[in-house]
Design a protein around this motif. Structure first.
Motif, PDB file in Angstrom:
ATOM      1  N   HIS A 163      -9.706   0.972   3.912  1.00  0.00           N
ATOM      2  CA  HIS A 163      -8.506   1.228   4.725  1.00  0.00           C
ATOM      3  C   HIS A 163      -8.841   2.227   5.836  1.00  0.00           C
ATOM      4  O   HIS A 163      -9.630   3.154   5.618  1.00  0.00           O
ATOM      5  CB  HIS A 163      -7.378   1.763   3.835  1.00  0.00           C
ATOM      6  CG  HIS A 163      -6.078   1.809   4.557  1.00  0.00           C
ATOM      7  ND1 HIS A 163      -5.750   2.850   5.399  1.00  0.00           N
ATOM      8  CD2 HIS A 163      -5.054   0.934   4.602  1.00  0.00           C
ATOM      9  CE1 HIS A 163      -4.560   2.596   5.933  1.00  0.00           C
ATOM     10  NE2 HIS A 163      -4.117   1.443   5.452  1.00  0.00           N
ATOM     11  N   LYS A 179       0.247   4.228  -0.398  1.00  0.00           N
ATOM     12  CA  LYS A 179      -0.352   5.459   0.141  1.00  0.00           C
ATOM     13  C   LYS A 179       0.083   6.654  -0.722  1.00  0.00           C
ATOM     14  O   LYS A 179       0.030   6.588  -1.937  1.00  0.00           O
ATOM     15  CB  LYS A 179       0.049   5.634   1.611  1.00  0.00           C
ATOM     16  CG  LYS A 179      -0.251   4.395   2.458  1.00  0.00           C
ATOM     17  CD  LYS A 179      -0.073   4.633   3.935  1.00  0.00           C
ATOM     18  CE  LYS A 179      -0.392   3.353   4.707  1.00  0.00           C
ATOM     19  NZ  LYS A 179      -0.416   3.536   6.143  1.00  0.00           N
ATOM     20  N   GLY A 212       0.108  -3.370   9.609  1.00  0.00           N
ATOM     21  CA  GLY A 212       0.371  -2.507  10.770  1.00  0.00           C
ATOM     22  C   GLY A 212       1.801  -2.674  11.206  1.00  0.00           C
ATOM     23  O   GLY A 212       2.131  -3.617  11.923  1.00  0.00           O
ATOM     24  N   SER A 213       2.680  -1.780  10.694  1.00  0.00           N
ATOM     25  CA  SER A 213       4.090  -1.797  11.075  1.00  0.00           C
ATOM     26  C   SER A 213       4.795  -3.111  10.760  1.00  0.00           C
ATOM     27  O   SER A 213       5.574  -3.612  11.568  1.00  0.00           O
ATOM     28  CB  SER A 213       4.251  -1.433  12.557  1.00  0.00           C
ATOM     29  OG  SER A 213       3.689  -0.160  12.782  1.00  0.00           O
ATOM     30  N   ILE A 232      -0.662   0.848  13.140  1.00  0.00           N
ATOM     31  CA  ILE A 232      -0.276   1.325  11.804  1.00  0.00           C
ATOM     32  C   ILE A 232       0.739   2.474  11.892  1.00  0.00           C
ATOM     33  O   ILE A 232       0.616   3.355  12.742  1.00  0.00           O
ATOM     34  CB  ILE A 232      -1.533   1.767  11.002  1.00  0.00           C
ATOM     35  CG1 ILE A 232      -2.395   0.537  10.677  1.00  0.00           C
ATOM     36  CG2 ILE A 232      -1.153   2.504   9.717  1.00  0.00           C
ATOM     37  CD1 ILE A 232      -3.675   0.845   9.938  1.00  0.00           C
ATOM     38  N   GLY A 233       1.712   2.438  11.000  1.00  0.00           N
ATOM     39  CA  GLY A 233       2.648   3.561  10.860  1.00  0.00           C
ATOM     40  C   GLY A 233       3.659   3.689  11.980  1.00  0.00           C
ATOM     41  O   GLY A 233       4.213   4.761  12.211  1.00  0.00           O
ATOM     42  N   ASN A 259       0.873  -1.176   0.000  1.00  0.00           N
ATOM     43  CA  ASN A 259       0.000   0.000   0.000  1.00  0.00           C
ATOM     44  C   ASN A 259       0.908   1.223   0.000  1.00  0.00           C
ATOM     45  O   ASN A 259       1.412   1.635   1.039  1.00  0.00           O
ATOM     46  CB  ASN A 259      -0.875  -0.029   1.266  1.00  0.00           C
ATOM     47  CG  ASN A 259      -1.731   1.207   1.400  1.00  0.00           C
ATOM     48  OD1 ASN A 259      -1.819   2.012   0.471  1.00  0.00           O
ATOM     49  ND2 ASN A 259      -2.359   1.371   2.561  1.00  0.00           N
ATOM     50  N   LEU A 285      -0.381  -6.725   4.356  1.00  0.00           N
ATOM     51  CA  LEU A 285      -0.634  -5.445   3.687  1.00  0.00           C
ATOM     52  C   LEU A 285       0.349  -4.475   4.325  1.00  0.00           C
ATOM     53  O   LEU A 285       0.267  -4.200   5.524  1.00  0.00           O
ATOM     54  CB  LEU A 285      -2.086  -5.002   3.910  1.00  0.00           C
ATOM     55  CG  LEU A 285      -2.481  -3.634   3.351  1.00  0.00           C
ATOM     56  CD1 LEU A 285      -2.225  -3.516   1.864  1.00  0.00           C
ATOM     57  CD2 LEU A 285      -3.964  -3.361   3.615  1.00  0.00           C
ATOM     58  N   VAL A 286       1.277  -3.982   3.523  1.00  0.00           N
ATOM     59  CA  VAL A 286       2.391  -3.215   4.093  1.00  0.00           C
ATOM     60  C   VAL A 286       2.374  -1.781   3.582  1.00  0.00           C
ATOM     61  O   VAL A 286       2.211  -1.547   2.384  1.00  0.00           O
ATOM     62  CB  VAL A 286       3.750  -3.864   3.708  1.00  0.00           C
ATOM     63  CG1 VAL A 286       4.889  -3.163   4.440  1.00  0.00           C
ATOM     64  CG2 VAL A 286       3.749  -5.348   4.020  1.00  0.00           C
ATOM     65  N   GLY A 287       2.532  -0.836   4.498  1.00  0.00           N
ATOM     66  CA  GLY A 287       2.575   0.575   4.136  1.00  0.00           C
ATOM     67  C   GLY A 287       3.995   1.058   3.954  1.00  0.00           C
ATOM     68  O   GLY A 287       4.640   0.773   2.934  1.00  0.00           O
ATOM     69  N   HIS A 288       4.519   1.760   4.960  1.00  0.00           N
ATOM     70  CA  HIS A 288       5.792   2.488   4.769  1.00  0.00           C
ATOM     71  C   HIS A 288       6.942   1.609   4.275  1.00  0.00           C
ATOM     72  O   HIS A 288       7.726   2.037   3.445  1.00  0.00           O
ATOM     73  CB  HIS A 288       6.178   3.258   6.045  1.00  0.00           C
ATOM     74  CG  HIS A 288       6.476   2.395   7.238  1.00  0.00           C
ATOM     75  ND1 HIS A 288       5.504   1.970   8.108  1.00  0.00           N
ATOM     76  CD2 HIS A 288       7.639   1.861   7.699  1.00  0.00           C
ATOM     77  CE1 HIS A 288       6.062   1.235   9.065  1.00  0.00           C
ATOM     78  NE2 HIS A 288       7.362   1.152   8.828  1.00  0.00           N
ATOM     79  N   GLU A 294      -6.058  -4.937  10.083  1.00  0.00           N
ATOM     80  CA  GLU A 294      -5.102  -3.878  10.393  1.00  0.00           C
ATOM     81  C   GLU A 294      -5.553  -3.118  11.640  1.00  0.00           C
ATOM     82  O   GLU A 294      -6.369  -2.188  11.529  1.00  0.00           O
ATOM     83  CB  GLU A 294      -5.013  -2.883   9.233  1.00  0.00           C
ATOM     84  CG  GLU A 294      -4.486  -3.471   7.960  1.00  0.00           C
ATOM     85  CD  GLU A 294      -3.821  -2.405   7.081  1.00  0.00           C
ATOM     86  OE1 GLU A 294      -2.673  -2.631   6.686  1.00  0.00           O
ATOM     87  OE2 GLU A 294      -4.426  -1.360   6.845  1.00  0.00           O
TER      88      GLU A 294
END
Ligand code: PGA
Length: 256
Positions: free
Chosen positions: A98, A13, A217-218, A175-176, A11, A237-240, A170
């Motif tokens: 999300h 973002k 989530g992290s 998250i983050g 993700n 599901l991965v963000g940063h 999540e």
């Protein structure tokens, strides 16, 4: 039974903003064909980068999708991007619900998320439905929140779309942050069992057992392997950590 390949949904973002960044990312990951083949890789850039990424990933097995979509089917909805537009841009799936879309300024409510699930499914897009509690409650109220989010969206899912449906659990509080602040595998496993049970109460059993449950989530290279080994999930599901090729490749390596 042999475990399926781990799924990793990136993700991006608003982290990846230009075609040049996308090109660099794709060039970097293509140097690791063995790692890419060992996972089901799905990348979700911003709307504006979908067709760029789709063109660059054409010859790879990487799937391209969006981070959200319009709850409407097109027409008089200024600024919205419909499921059909996404498909035409090369998307094969969409993230839906999300927590950053559930919050202001988008403030998507359950009805909106239900419509997105329906629109995406009708257009033949896969759905990665995000659910998650804002905080943990000692009396276990967070389980009720997850059950309510699940049953609301599932009510809109056509039976024939079940094969392209996945859930991303999540917890918003995780998250983050950094890997050290992510959820613990044992807590995750408990939630995965609860989600699976809720699915079997709503869907036909064989289908419910096949729906992949992801965690987000992290997630970073440091914790992805233990969460996969002990959390009971099918992937992430991965963000940063998904937005830079170095950390993304680090996660693929940790999973291999
Ligand atoms: P994070 O984000 O990996 O940066 O915690 C996950 C997400 O919001 O999907």
């Amino acid at each position: 039974m042999k475990r399926a390949k781990p799924i990793i949904v990136a993700n991006w973002k608003g982290y990846v903003q230009t075609p040049e960044e996308v090109k660099k990312f794709v060039q970097a990951i293509k140097r690791f064909p063995r790692l890419l083949a060992a996972c089901d890789v799905m990348l979700a850039p911003s709307y504006t980068l979908l067709s760029v990424l789709a063109a660059l990933s054409k010859t790879s097995r990487v799937a391209v999708g969006s981070q959200a979509l319009s709850p409407s089917a097109g027409g008089a909805h200024t600024g919205d991007v419909s499921a059909l537009m996404l498909k035409a841009s090369g998307a094969s799936f969409s993230i839906v619900g999300h927590s950053e879309r559930r919050s202001a300024p988008a403030s998507e409510d359950e009805e909106n998320i239900r419509q997105q699930t329906l629109r995406a499914s009708e257009a033949g897009l896969g759905v990665v439905l995000c659910v998650g509690e804002r905080e943990r409650d000692p009396s276990g109220a967070h389980f009720n929140i997850i059950a309510a989010q699940l049953s609301s969206a599932l009510a809109a899912l056509p039976q024939k779309s079940l094969g392209k449906f996945m859930i991303a659990y999540e917890p918003v509080w995780a998250i983050g942050k950094t890997a050290g602040e992510a959820m613990q595998p044992s807590d995750l496993q408990e939630m995965v069992i609860f989600i699976r049970k809720t699915l079997t109460q709503t869907l036909e059993r064989a289908g419910a057992l096949r729906v992949p449950i992801l965690y987000g989530g992290s997630v970073e290279a440091e914790n992805i392997a233990v969460l996969y080994a002990e959390g009971g999930v099918s992937g992430f599901l991965v963000g940063h950590a998904s937005a830079k090729s170095e950390s993304f490749i680090g996660m693929l390596q940790a999973l291999s």
